[in-house]
Design a protein around this motif. Structure first.
Motif, short mmCIF file in Angstrom:
data_model
loop_
_atom_site.label_atom_id
_atom_site.label_comp_id
_atom_site.label_asym_id
_atom_site.label_seq_id
_atom_site.Cartn_x
_atom_site.Cartn_y
_atom_site.Cartn_z
N GLU A 87 0.78 -1.52 -0.03
CA GLU A 87 -0.16 0.17 -0.27
C GLU A 87 0.50 1.36 0.01
O GLU A 87 0.56 2.33 0.62
N GLY A 88 2.59 1.17 -0.50
CA GLY A 88 3.63 2.16 -0.58
C GLY A 88 3.45 2.80 0.67
O GLY A 88 4.52 3.31 0.83
N GLY A 89 3.51 2.12 2.43
CA GLY A 89 4.06 1.73 3.60
C GLY A 89 3.17 1.29 3.91
O GLY A 89 2.66 0.12 3.80
N SER A 90 3.90 0.96 5.27
CA SER A 90 2.80 0.40 6.32
C SER A 90 1.32 0.22 6.74
O SER A 90 1.22 0.48 6.45
N ALA A 91 1.42 -1.69 6.32
CA ALA A 91 -0.37 -1.30 5.95
C ALA A 91 -0.80 -1.23 7.64
O ALA A 91 -0.74 -1.00 8.33
N ARG A 92 -1.48 0.28 7.04
CA ARG A 92 -3.19 0.82 8.17
C ARG A 92 -4.20 0.13 8.29
O ARG A 92 -5.29 0.70 9.08
N ARG A 93 -4.44 -0.87 7.26
CA ARG A 93 -5.44 -1.93 8.02
C ARG A 93 -4.76 -3.55 7.62
O ARG A 93 -3.84 -3.68 7.04
N ILE A 94 -5.78 -4.59 7.92
CA ILE A 94 -5.78 -5.85 7.74
C ILE A 94 -5.84 -5.84 5.76
O ILE A 94 -6.94 -6.11 5.35
N VAL A 95 -4.92 -6.71 5.01
CA VAL A 95 -5.23 -6.64 3.83
C VAL A 95 -5.15 -8.69 3.56
O VAL A 95 -4.49 -9.59 3.56
N PRO A 96 -6.59 -8.71 3.03
CA PRO A 96 -6.90 -10.11 3.45
C PRO A 96 -5.74 -11.38 2.26
O PRO A 96 -5.63 -12.61 2.43
N GLU A 97 -6.09 -10.47 1.43
CA GLU A 97 -4.84 -11.30 0.13
C GLU A 97 -3.55 -11.64 0.60
O GLU A 97 -2.58 -12.40 -0.06
N LEU A 98 -2.91 -10.70 1.80
CA LEU A 98 -1.54 -10.99 2.85
C LEU A 98 -1.42 -12.24 3.72
O LEU A 98 -0.42 -12.02 4.35
#
Length: 156
Positions: A87-98
């Protein structure tokens, strides 16, 4: 003077660096992956996370280069070539595909190198191993602590 500096570092500074933020029980207790690193290289760092293991686990699962990031200093990570995140920087949400990792998978630290998933016990432990005995272990226990460690111990 040099001898005094070495003695001071070895006796005062290094022991504190090896146990930064960790309690005596955390430093003295066994963590997943401890058997993969010789004791003299083992380090336990900790920070408190006031969340249950099930809430911390998805964030551990998506860590890494070209994944959810390291939740650290994004500018510094980009400067050293380790900051290409989903997402360009550390994620700020849970990313289901990861959210999928299996023993043997690689978790990149940069384009050039990364860690291998050595052990996985959701939502309790994620042990990432590097061939030079550099370890990251994410161990989640109710009411315990979490933090990056150099061996690199993450305990949640």
């Amino acid at each position: 003077m040099l001898v005094a500096a070495v003695v001071a570092y070895s006796g005062v500074v290094r022991p504190r660096l090896r146990a930064w933020g960790a309690s005596r029980d955390e430093v003295g207790g066994a963590l997943p992956g401890d058997d993969l690193v010789p004791d003299r290289y083992r380090t336990t760092h900790a920070v408190t996370i006031a969340s249950p293991p099930a809430d911390v686990w998805p964030w551990l699962m998506q860590m890494g280069y070209r994944r959810g990031g390291w939740y650290s200093y994004d500018r510094l990570e980009r400067a050293i070539g380790a900051g290409d995140f989903a997402e360009g920087g550390s994620a700020r949400r849970i990313v289901p595909e990861l959210q999928q990792l299996a023993v043997g998978d690689k978790v990149g630290l940069s384009e050039a190198w990364g860690l291998t998933v050595a052990r996985l016990q959701p939502p309790r432990s994620l042990v990432l191993h590097y061939r030079m005995d550099l370890i990251t272990a994410g161990a989640a226990t109710e009411g315990s602590r979490a933090g990056p460690g150099l061996d690199l111990g993450l305990c949640a």
